[in-house]
Design a protein around this motif. Sequence first.
Motif, PDB file in Angstrom:
ATOM      1  N   TYR A  28     -26.050 -23.536  37.648  1.00 57.85           N
ATOM      2  CA  TYR A  28     -25.467 -23.966  36.369  1.00 57.85           C
ATOM      3  C   TYR A  28     -24.650 -25.238  36.560  1.00 57.85           C
ATOM      4  CZ  TYR A  28     -23.081 -23.562  31.864  1.00 57.85           C
ATOM      5  OH  TYR A  28     -22.603 -23.801  30.601  1.00 57.85           O
ATOM      6  N   ASP A  29     -23.883 -25.301  37.638  1.00 54.73           N
ATOM      7  CA  ASP A  29     -23.063 -26.491  37.908  1.00 54.73           C
ATOM      8  C   ASP A  29     -23.928 -27.705  38.219  1.00 54.73           C
ATOM      9  OD1 ASP A  29     -20.887 -24.841  37.549  1.00 54.73           O
ATOM     10  OD2 ASP A  29     -20.563 -24.492  39.685  1.00 54.73           O
ATOM     11  N   LEU A  30     -25.005 -27.491  38.961  1.00 56.83           N
ATOM     12  CA  LEU A  30     -25.939 -28.592  39.218  1.00 56.83           C
ATOM     13  C   LEU A  30     -26.478 -29.154  37.909  1.00 56.83           C
ATOM     14  CD1 LEU A  30     -28.011 -27.173  42.227  1.00 56.83           C
ATOM     15  CD2 LEU A  30     -26.332 -29.030  42.319  1.00 56.83           C
ATOM     16  N   ASN A  31     -26.766 -28.250  36.977  1.00 50.86           N
ATOM     17  CA  ASN A  31     -27.261 -28.679  35.673  1.00 50.86           C
ATOM     18  C   ASN A  31     -26.173 -29.431  34.898  1.00 50.86           C
ATOM     19  OD1 ASN A  31     -29.645 -28.294  33.755  1.00 50.86           O
ATOM     20  ND2 ASN A  31     -27.956 -27.565  32.487  1.00 50.86           N
ATOM     21  N   TYR A  32     -24.949 -28.943  34.989  1.00 50.34           N
ATOM     22  CA  TYR A  32     -23.831 -29.584  34.282  1.00 50.34           C
ATOM     23  C   TYR A  32     -23.631 -31.020  34.750  1.00 50.34           C
ATOM     24  CZ  TYR A  32     -19.011 -30.565  32.887  1.00 50.34           C
ATOM     25  OH  TYR A  32     -17.889 -31.154  32.365  1.00 50.34           O
ATOM     26  N   PHE A  33     -23.797 -31.243  36.048  1.00 48.59           N
ATOM     27  CA  PHE A  33     -23.621 -32.584  36.601  1.00 48.59           C
ATOM     28  C   PHE A  33     -24.895 -33.428  36.519  1.00 48.59           C
ATOM     29  CE2 PHE A  33     -19.967 -30.550  38.754  1.00 48.59           C
ATOM     30  CZ  PHE A  33     -18.988 -31.481  38.441  1.00 48.59           C
ATOM     31  N   GLY A  34     -25.950 -32.884  35.909  1.00 50.21           N
ATOM     32  CA  GLY A  34     -27.173 -33.640  35.716  1.00 50.21           C
ATOM     33  C   GLY A  34     -28.060 -33.742  36.941  1.00 50.21           C
ATOM     34  N   LEU A  35     -27.820 -32.894  37.939  1.00 46.89           N
ATOM     35  CA  LEU A  35     -28.621 -32.938  39.156  1.00 46.89           C
ATOM     36  C   LEU A  35     -29.925 -32.158  39.006  1.00 46.89           C
ATOM     37  CD1 LEU A  35     -25.713 -32.553  41.724  1.00 46.89           C
ATOM     38  CD2 LEU A  35     -26.913 -34.647  41.070  1.00 46.89           C
ATOM     39  N   ILE A  36     -29.955 -31.217  38.081  1.00 48.66           N
ATOM     40  CA  ILE A  36     -31.195 -30.555  37.677  1.00 48.66           C
ATOM     41  C   ILE A  36     -31.181 -30.522  36.150  1.00 48.66           C
ATOM     42  CG2 ILE A  36     -31.375 -29.146  39.767  1.00 48.66           C
ATOM     43  CD1 ILE A  36     -30.354 -26.758  38.149  1.00 48.66           C
ATOM     44  N   HIS A  37     -32.301 -30.176  35.549  1.00 45.99           N
ATOM     45  CA  HIS A  37     -32.380 -30.170  34.095  1.00 45.99           C
ATOM     46  C   HIS A  37     -33.011 -28.857  33.633  1.00 45.99           C
ATOM     47  CE1 HIS A  37     -31.175 -34.381  34.014  1.00 45.99           C
ATOM     48  NE2 HIS A  37     -32.044 -34.586  35.002  1.00 45.99           N
ATOM     49  N   GLN A  38     -32.136 -27.926  33.255  1.00 46.55           N
ATOM     50  CA  GLN A  38     -32.573 -26.613  32.816  1.00 46.55           C
ATOM     51  C   GLN A  38     -31.833 -26.247  31.536  1.00 46.55           C
ATOM     52  OE1 GLN A  38     -34.884 -24.514  34.573  1.00 46.55           O
ATOM     53  NE2 GLN A  38     -35.245 -26.439  35.673  1.00 46.55           N
ATOM     54  N   ASN A  39     -32.447 -25.371  30.738  1.00 53.34           N
ATOM     55  CA  ASN A  39     -31.789 -24.873  29.530  1.00 53.34           C
ATOM     56  C   ASN A  39     -31.331 -23.435  29.801  1.00 53.34           C
ATOM     57  OD1 ASN A  39     -31.009 -23.961  26.972  1.00 53.34           O
ATOM     58  ND2 ASN A  39     -32.473 -25.313  25.960  1.00 53.34           N
ATOM     59  N   PHE A  40     -30.071 -23.290  30.171  1.00 54.66           N
ATOM     60  CA  PHE A  40     -29.542 -21.982  30.545  1.00 54.66           C
ATOM     61  C   PHE A  40     -29.333 -21.071  29.344  1.00 54.66           C
ATOM     62  CE2 PHE A  40     -28.915 -24.117  34.477  1.00 54.66           C
ATOM     63  CZ  PHE A  40     -28.760 -23.147  35.447  1.00 54.66           C
ATOM     64  N   GLY A 228     -15.519 -28.411  42.222  1.00 55.33           N
ATOM     65  CA  GLY A 228     -14.769 -29.429  42.948  1.00 55.33           C
ATOM     66  C   GLY A 228     -15.585 -30.074  44.054  1.00 55.33           C
ATOM     67  N   THR A 229     -16.371 -29.263  44.756  1.00 61.41           N
ATOM     68  CA  THR A 229     -17.202 -29.791  45.843  1.00 61.41           C
ATOM     69  C   THR A 229     -18.287 -30.719  45.301  1.00 61.41           C
ATOM     70  OG1 THR A 229     -16.811 -27.809  47.184  1.00 61.41           O
ATOM     71  CG2 THR A 229     -18.718 -29.166  47.756  1.00 61.41           C
ATOM     72  N   LEU A 230     -18.955 -30.287  44.228  1.00 60.25           N
ATOM     73  CA  LEU A 230     -19.998 -31.133  43.638  1.00 60.25           C
ATOM     74  C   LEU A 230     -19.407 -32.435  43.097  1.00 60.25           C
ATOM     75  CD1 LEU A 230     -22.219 -28.526  41.760  1.00 60.25           C
ATOM     76  CD2 LEU A 230     -22.882 -29.931  43.714  1.00 60.25           C
ATOM     77  N   TRP A 231     -18.258 -32.344  42.459  1.00 58.12           N
ATOM     78  CA  TRP A 231     -17.604 -33.555  41.935  1.00 58.12           C
ATOM     79  C   TRP A 231     -17.267 -34.517  43.069  1.00 58.12           C
ATOM     80  CZ3 TRP A 231     -12.710 -35.621  42.733  1.00 58.12           C
ATOM     81  CH2 TRP A 231     -12.347 -36.667  41.876  1.00 58.12           C
ATOM     82  N   LEU A 232     -16.747 -33.965  44.178  1.00 58.72           N
ATOM     83  CA  LEU A 232     -16.387 -34.815  45.319  1.00 58.72           C
ATOM     84  C   LEU A 232     -17.624 -35.464  45.927  1.00 58.72           C
ATOM     85  CD1 LEU A 232     -14.211 -35.829  47.239  1.00 58.72           C
ATOM     86  CD2 LEU A 232     -14.545 -33.750  48.609  1.00 58.72           C
ATOM     87  N   VAL A 233     -18.702 -34.711  46.065  1.00 60.66           N
ATOM     88  CA  VAL A 233     -19.936 -35.253  46.621  1.00 60.66           C
ATOM     89  C   VAL A 233     -20.449 -36.389  45.744  1.00 60.66           C
ATOM     90  CG1 VAL A 233     -22.375 -34.745  47.062  1.00 60.66           C
ATOM     91  CG2 VAL A 233     -20.617 -33.165  47.845  1.00 60.66           C
ATOM     92  N   LEU A 234     -20.428 -36.195  44.455  1.00 63.70           N
ATOM     93  CA  LEU A 234     -20.904 -37.233  43.545  1.00 63.70           C
ATOM     94  C   LEU A 234     -20.011 -38.476  43.601  1.00 63.70           C
ATOM     95  CD1 LEU A 234     -21.920 -35.082  40.438  1.00 63.70           C
ATOM     96  CD2 LEU A 234     -23.440 -36.299  42.014  1.00 63.70           C
ATOM     97  N   MET A 235     -18.707 -38.287  43.749  1.00 63.82           N
ATOM     98  CA  MET A 235     -17.800 -39.424  43.868  1.00 63.82           C
ATOM     99  C   MET A 235     -18.065 -40.225  45.145  1.00 63.82           C
ATOM    100  SD  MET A 235     -15.921 -39.626  41.161  1.00 63.82           S
ATOM    101  CE  MET A 235     -17.405 -39.126  40.300  1.00 63.82           C
TER     102      MET A 235
END
Length: 238
Positions: A28-40, A228-235
């Motif tokens: 779900y978080d991957l989808n939120y950050f646009g790293l995957i595209h799914q309709n949850f 937080g981890t995904l946000w940091l990785v993207l930054m």
Amino acid sequence: MASRERFDRLDALRGVAIVWMAVFHFCYDLNYFGLIHQNFRVDPVWTLQRSCIVSLFLFCAGLGQAVALEQGQSWRRFWRRWAQIAACAVLVSAGSAWMFPRSWISFGILHGIAVMLILARLLAPLKGGLWLVGLLAIALPQWVQHPFFDTRWTNGVGLVTHKPVTEDYAPVLPWLGVLLWGLAAGRWLLAQRRGWLAGALAPGLAPLATLGRWSLSFYMLHQPVLIGTLWLVLMLRR
């Protein structure tokens, strides 16, 4: 004083639910950050998984209540644990309102568990009748819906005409039925198949049991850590 009996298999089952939930939330978080595209919200791959995860959680909660009642848990001890769950539910609402102001969580899984645990405790004297009450709780939302229950302050009952827009929703009906079935099943297992809950674990499953014993703490921490981890990785990738 004799040590309290451990129910490692029950804890491990709860641990399975925790791990499954964490994997689901990571996707779900991957989808939120646009790293995957799914309709949850509508894709059966995700909606069915969510229903299974919530069902497993609530069934385990019912099993846990059966153990607590057999061990003579006092109302004082019950309220102490309940207060922890209720406080965490308030924190979830506050955190989600900050992150998702249009779809914040007003009655998610922790809110539902807090209400359902009280109802299960009051209904516990029904014993075998819990199966029928659980069935009625599951079936009632299919028969009864009313616009009165569509507001944020009333949709926790579950008799809504449409599902609310929120990041998590676990109303009392129908989910109370799953918890009551867990309570009824737990009582039967403790009387007839105790080893299914308290037997020795297979090698390598001890971490799951440990995780299951700390399920509330894990629940509260895993999303901040994942997000937080995904946000940091993207930054760092920018």
